[in-house]
Design a protein around this motif. Structure first.
Motif, PDB file in Angstrom:
ATOM      1  N   LYS A 120      20.815 121.132  81.966  1.00  0.00           N
ATOM      2  CA  LYS A 120      21.836 120.095  81.792  1.00  0.00           C
ATOM      3  C   LYS A 120      21.974 119.230  83.038  1.00  0.00           C
ATOM      4  CE  LYS A 120      26.550 119.498  80.060  1.00  0.00           C
ATOM      5  NZ  LYS A 120      27.765 120.203  79.563  1.00  0.00           N
ATOM      6  N   LYS A 121      21.879 119.843  84.209  1.00  0.00           N
ATOM      7  CA  LYS A 121      22.071 119.101  85.458  1.00  0.00           C
ATOM      8  C   LYS A 121      20.825 118.334  85.889  1.00  0.00           C
ATOM      9  CE  LYS A 121      25.604 122.250  87.279  1.00  0.00           C
ATOM     10  NZ  LYS A 121      25.927 123.291  88.306  1.00  0.00           N
ATOM     11  N   ASN A 122      19.690 118.660  85.309  1.00  0.00           N
ATOM     12  CA  ASN A 122      18.483 117.931  85.666  1.00  0.00           C
ATOM     13  C   ASN A 122      18.613 116.482  85.205  1.00  0.00           C
ATOM     14  OD1 ASN A 122      15.593 116.887  85.173  1.00  0.00           O
ATOM     15  ND2 ASN A 122      15.253 118.761  86.328  1.00  0.00           N
ATOM     16  N   PRO A 123      18.331 115.502  86.078  1.00  0.00           N
ATOM     17  CA  PRO A 123      18.571 114.098  85.721  1.00  0.00           C
ATOM     18  C   PRO A 123      17.604 113.503  84.703  1.00  0.00           C
ATOM     19  CG  PRO A 123      17.537 114.263  87.891  1.00  0.00           C
ATOM     20  CD  PRO A 123      17.873 115.662  87.474  1.00  0.00           C
ATOM     21  N   SER A 124      16.526 114.172  84.415  1.00  0.00           N
ATOM     22  CA  SER A 124      15.526 113.617  83.496  1.00  0.00           C
ATOM     23  C   SER A 124      16.096 113.428  82.097  1.00  0.00           C
ATOM     24  CB  SER A 124      14.307 114.540  83.423  1.00  0.00           C
ATOM     25  OG  SER A 124      13.429 114.126  82.395  1.00  0.00           O
ATOM     26  N   LYS A 125      15.800 112.299  81.494  1.00  0.00           N
ATOM     27  CA  LYS A 125      16.238 112.059  80.117  1.00  0.00           C
ATOM     28  C   LYS A 125      15.491 112.949  79.126  1.00  0.00           C
ATOM     29  CE  LYS A 125      13.099 108.206  79.005  1.00  0.00           C
ATOM     30  NZ  LYS A 125      13.029 106.784  78.587  1.00  0.00           N
ATOM     31  N   HIS A 126      14.455 113.610  79.598  1.00  0.00           N
ATOM     32  CA  HIS A 126      13.638 114.481  78.745  1.00  0.00           C
ATOM     33  C   HIS A 126      14.136 115.927  78.745  1.00  0.00           C
ATOM     34  CE1 HIS A 126      10.343 111.448  78.346  1.00  0.00           C
ATOM     35  NE2 HIS A 126      10.838 111.047  79.509  1.00  0.00           N
ATOM     36  N   SER A 127      15.123 116.245  79.572  1.00  0.00           N
ATOM     37  CA  SER A 127      15.470 117.653  79.799  1.00  0.00           C
ATOM     38  C   SER A 127      15.971 118.356  78.540  1.00  0.00           C
ATOM     39  CB  SER A 127      16.515 117.770  80.907  1.00  0.00           C
ATOM     40  OG  SER A 127      17.719 117.116  80.553  1.00  0.00           O
ATOM     41  N   ASN A 128      16.697 117.673  77.652  1.00  0.00           N
ATOM     42  CA  ASN A 128      17.224 118.335  76.461  1.00  0.00           C
ATOM     43  C   ASN A 128      16.113 118.786  75.525  1.00  0.00           C
ATOM     44  OD1 ASN A 128      19.127 119.189  74.381  1.00  0.00           O
ATOM     45  ND2 ASN A 128      18.560 117.312  73.313  1.00  0.00           N
ATOM     46  N   TYR A 129      15.176 117.873  75.235  1.00  0.00           N
ATOM     47  CA  TYR A 129      14.106 118.264  74.308  1.00  0.00           C
ATOM     48  C   TYR A 129      13.111 119.223  74.962  1.00  0.00           C
ATOM     49  CZ  TYR A 129      16.021 115.200  70.814  1.00  0.00           C
ATOM     50  OH  TYR A 129      16.869 114.635  69.885  1.00  0.00           O
ATOM     51  N   ALA A 130      12.987 119.160  76.287  1.00  0.00           N
ATOM     52  CA  ALA A 130      12.193 120.174  76.985  1.00  0.00           C
ATOM     53  C   ALA A 130      12.842 121.548  76.818  1.00  0.00           C
ATOM     54  CB  ALA A 130      12.073 119.814  78.465  1.00  0.00           C
ATOM     55  N   TYR A 131      14.160 121.583  76.891  1.00  0.00           N
ATOM     56  CA  TYR A 131      14.910 122.840  76.697  1.00  0.00           C
ATOM     57  C   TYR A 131      14.709 123.371  75.281  1.00  0.00           C
ATOM     58  CZ  TYR A 131      19.008 125.999  76.724  1.00  0.00           C
ATOM     59  OH  TYR A 131      19.851 127.079  76.644  1.00  0.00           O
ATOM     60  N   GLN A 132      14.800 122.494  74.289  1.00  0.00           N
ATOM     61  CA  GLN A 132      14.625 122.929  72.902  1.00  0.00           C
ATOM     62  C   GLN A 132      13.240 123.545  72.674  1.00  0.00           C
ATOM     63  OE1 GLN A 132      17.323 122.766  70.961  1.00  0.00           O
ATOM     64  NE2 GLN A 132      18.359 121.723  72.650  1.00  0.00           N
ATOM     65  N   LEU A 133      12.265 123.047  73.409  1.00  0.00           N
ATOM     66  CA  LEU A 133      10.875 123.494  73.237  1.00  0.00           C
ATOM     67  C   LEU A 133      10.549 124.745  74.047  1.00  0.00           C
ATOM     68  CD1 LEU A 133       8.160 122.533  71.868  1.00  0.00           C
ATOM     69  CD2 LEU A 133       7.700 121.280  73.978  1.00  0.00           C
ATOM     70  N   MET A 134      11.420 125.108  74.985  1.00  0.00           N
ATOM     71  CA  MET A 134      11.065 126.112  75.985  1.00  0.00           C
ATOM     72  C   MET A 134      10.793 127.494  75.398  1.00  0.00           C
ATOM     73  SD  MET A 134      13.094 127.428  79.382  1.00  0.00           S
ATOM     74  CE  MET A 134      14.397 128.222  78.428  1.00  0.00           C
ATOM     75  N   ASN A 135      11.627 127.991  74.501  1.00  0.00           N
ATOM     76  CA  ASN A 135      11.485 129.351  73.992  1.00  0.00           C
ATOM     77  C   ASN A 135      10.091 129.587  73.427  1.00  0.00           C
ATOM     78  OD1 ASN A 135      11.885 131.926  72.976  1.00  0.00           O
ATOM     79  ND2 ASN A 135      13.537 131.373  71.598  1.00  0.00           N
ATOM     80  N   GLU A 136       9.649 128.690  72.548  1.00  0.00           N
ATOM     81  CA  GLU A 136       8.315 128.853  71.947  1.00  0.00           C
ATOM     82  C   GLU A 136       7.206 128.608  72.965  1.00  0.00           C
ATOM     83  OE1 GLU A 136       7.134 130.097  69.400  1.00  0.00           O
ATOM     84  OE2 GLU A 136       8.750 130.176  67.924  1.00  0.00           O
ATOM     85  N   SER A 137       7.406 127.653  73.861  1.00  0.00           N
ATOM     86  CA  SER A 137       6.367 127.362  74.859  1.00  0.00           C
ATOM     87  C   SER A 137       6.139 128.550  75.780  1.00  0.00           C
ATOM     88  CB  SER A 137       6.757 126.131  75.673  1.00  0.00           C
ATOM     89  OG  SER A 137       6.839 124.988  74.860  1.00  0.00           O
ATOM     90  N   LEU A 138       7.223 129.180  76.220  1.00  0.00           N
ATOM     91  CA  LEU A 138       7.093 130.333  77.101  1.00  0.00           C
ATOM     92  C   LEU A 138       6.436 131.507  76.382  1.00  0.00           C
ATOM     93  CD1 LEU A 138      10.488 130.378  79.055  1.00  0.00           C
ATOM     94  CD2 LEU A 138       8.266 129.567  79.850  1.00  0.00           C
ATOM     95  N   ALA A 139       6.889 131.806  75.164  1.00  0.00           N
ATOM     96  CA  ALA A 139       6.308 132.924  74.415  1.00  0.00           C
ATOM     97  C   ALA A 139       4.821 132.701  74.164  1.00  0.00           C
ATOM     98  CB  ALA A 139       7.054 133.111  73.095  1.00  0.00           C
ATOM     99  N   THR A 140       4.435 131.446  73.941  1.00  0.00           N
ATOM    100  CA  THR A 140       3.020 131.124  73.709  1.00  0.00           C
ATOM    101  C   THR A 140       2.216 131.245  74.993  1.00  0.00           C
ATOM    102  OG1 THR A 140       3.654 129.620  71.904  1.00  0.00           O
ATOM    103  CG2 THR A 140       1.445 129.357  72.839  1.00  0.00           C
TER     104      THR A 140
END
Length: 456
Positions: free
Chosen positions: A252-272
C-alpha cells in the motif's frame, strides 16, 4: 495476554523450523468416491469417471436420481477472516472440511461423528448414504481395474518422496513465507487413480493435498512440484496476522501505480516460482524451459522473480520489504501495460449489475477468476462495500441510467470532473486512488460482449 500470545507464536515457529514435518501418502477410498460422485454431476464437464459410468449397467434412473440428490445437498458454506487484509486469507469452506474428514476417518460412521456441527445432521447422514451406495460402484468401475497399477504407484511415490526429502521443501516454504506450522500435525497426501488420462489434478487445503493421478504416470517430479506449489498457498495462508498486515502495508505504501495489481498477482506468482521453479529444478537438475503456469501473467511474473526467490532461499531469508519493493519494480518495469489488460485485471473483480445474467456473461468472457464479488443492486451501500476492496470495480448500468450514473459519479471523488451522456452507450475506465481500475458501462442495446470489446 499479548505476551502469552506472542510467546506461543514464536514457540510454534521454533518447533516448525527445528522439527521435521511428516508427509503421509495414502489412498482414501471415501474421498475417491466423493470426488467420483461430484464428477458424475451434470454440472461437470465430460471426464473419465463420467464416461465409465455412462457406459456401465449403473447408468439408470435410480442412480441418476441419487447423483441429482447429491448435487442438491446444501454442503457449501463459508466464512471469512475479516481481521486479515482483504484476500490474504482463504475463507473457511465446509466442502473442504468434509473432504478433510473423509481423508482422516476410516469409515462413514467415524466421518459422520467427526462432521457433526459442520452441517445439519440430516445433511451429513444423506451425504454418507450416497457415498455408501456409490462405493461398490466406484470400486467395480474405477478402482479394481486399476488397483494393481495404482498401488504400485503409491508405493513408488512414497519411496520417491522419502528419497527426495520432500519435507525439506515444506521447511523452505516456512522460512521464505515467514509462516509457522505445528510439527505434530502431519501433511496428509491423498491420491486416487485417474485412468485413461494424460494429466493429474491438484488441490490443497488445511493440512491436505489431494490428487487424481493418471495410472500410467512414472515420472513424479511434475506431480510433486505441483503438490508443493499448492502447499505453498497453504503456508502463505498460515502467515500470522502481523506478517500479513506488514505485507499489505508494504504494498500500500509503495508509490508505484502498479502496486495493487502486483499484490493481487503475488500469491500465485510466488507459489509458481517456488513450486514449478525451485522445486522442479531441484528434482529435475535443471529448470523447466516451457510454461510453468497456464496463465501468461502468473507464468511470466514467476519467471521474472525467480532469481530473487532463489537468492532468498539460499540465504534462508524470509520475504521482506526489500523483496516486495523489488517485486513491484520488476512488475512495473517489465509489464507496464498489464494494469490496462482486461484479461489480467478482470481476474480480481467486484461486479455491480441489476441484470444477474451479466455475471455469467462476464464469467464466460473472463473465466480466470481469483477473487469475485457481485451484487444485483447499485446503491450507495453496495458502492461503499465495493470501494473497500482492492478489486477491479465493474458497474454495469442498464436501467434508470441518468439517476444511476449520477449516483456513481457522486460516490467516487476521482469522477468529479467526469461528464457523461446517459442516453448514449459508452465504456469508461479510470485508475482510482487505491490503484484499482473502475470500469463503468452504460448499456442501451448492445451486448455486454460488444461493450467490453470496445474498452480501450
Amino acid at each position: 495476554m499479548k505476551q502469552k500470545f506472542f510467546a506461543l507464536f514464536f514457540l510454534l515457529s521454533f518447533f516448525a523450523f527445528g522439527q521435521k514435518i511428516n508427509f503421509n501418502i495414502k489412498y482414501s477410498e471415501q474421498l475417491a468416491v466423493f470426488v467420483f460422485i461430484q464428477n458424475l454431476s451434470d454440472h461437470y464437464p465430460e471426464n473419465v469417471f463420467k464416461t465409465e459410468f455412462n457406459q456401465s449397467k449403473y447408468n439408470t434412473q435410480k442412480y441418476k436420481d441419487l447423483i441429482s440428490n447429491f448435487d442438491k445437498l446444501p454442503i457449501d458454506y463459508s466464512y471469512s477472516f475479516d481481521e486479515y487484509p482483504y484476500g490474504s486469507k482463504i475463507p473457511m469452506q465446509t466442502r473442504d472440511i468434509l473432504k478433510k474428514n473423509l481423508i482422516e476417518t476410516n469409515n462413514l460412521s467415524d466421518f459422520k461423528l467427526r462432521s457433526i456441527g459442520i452441517l445439519p445432521n440430516a445433511t451429513i447422514h444423506s451425504l454418507a448414504e450416497v457415498i455408501s451406495v456409490f462405493t461398490p460402484i466406484y470400486n467395480e468401475l474405477i478402482y479394481i481395474p486399476n488397483k494393481e497399477k495404482f498401488e504400485a504407484q503409491l508405493k513408488a511415490m512414497s519411496t520417491y518422496s522419502g528419497e527426495k526429502n520432500m519435507e525439506s521443501y515444506f521447511q523452505t516454504g516456512l522460512i521464505f513465507y515467514n509462516s509457522s506450522w505445528d510439527p505434530t500435525i502431519p501433511f496428509e497426501i491423498a491420491l486416487y487413480p485417474l485412468p485413461n488420462s494424460t494429466g493429474f489434478t491438484a488441490q490443497a487445503f488445511y493440512n491436505n493435498f489431494i490428487s487424481a493421478v493418471q495410472t500410467n504416470l512414472r515420472d513424479y517430479k511434475d506431480l510433486f512440484s505441483v503438490m508443493l506449489h499448492e502447499t505453498y498457498h497453504i503456508l502463505y495462508d498460515e502467515q500470522s496476522l502481523t506478517v500479513k498486515n506488514d505485507i499489505a502495508q508494504n504494498f500500500k505504501k509503495n508509490p508505484s501505480k502498479h502496486s495493487n495489481y502486483a499484490y493481487q498477482l503475488m500469491n500465485e506468482s510466488l507459489a509458481t516460482a517456488l513450486g514449478n521453479g525451485y522445486v522442479y529444478e531441484s528434482l529435475n537438475g535443471k529448470a523447466e524451459t516451457d510454461h510453468w503456469y497456464n496463465s501468461k501473467y502468473i507464468d511470466l511474473m514467476a519467471k521474472k522473480i525467480y532469481p530473487m526467490v532463489k537468492e532468498y532461499i539460499a540465504q534462508k531469508k524470509p520475504m521482506d520489504k526489500n523483496f516486495i519493493d523489488t517485486y513491484i519494480r520488476l512488475y512495473e518495469e517489465n509489464f507496464p501495460g498489464w494494469i490496462n489488460e482486461l484479461d489480467h485485471i478482470m481476474t480480481y473483480r467486484y461486479i455491480l449489475s441489476e441484470n444477474k445474467k451479466d455475471f455469467n456473461t462476464i464469467g464466460q468472457m473472463y473465466p480466470a477468476r481469483s477473487s469475485e464479488e457481485a451484487e444485483t443492486e447499485i446503491s450507495m451501500l453496495t458502492i461503499e462495500k465495493m470501494k473497500k476492496t482492492p478489486l477491479t470495480k465493474i458497474i454495469i448500468v442498464s436501467q434508470n441510467n441518468n439517476e444511476t450514473l449520477k449516483l456513481i459519479k457522486s460516490q467516487f471523488k476521482e469522477l468529479k470532473q467526469w461528464k457523461f451522456t446517459p442516453d448514449k452507450e459508452f465504456q469508461y475506465k479510470i485508475l482510482l486512488d487505491d490503484k484499482s481500475q473502475l470500469l463503468i458501462i452504460n448499456q442501451q442495446k448492445s451486448s455486454l460482449q460488444t461493450l467490453f470489446a470496445n474498452f480501450k
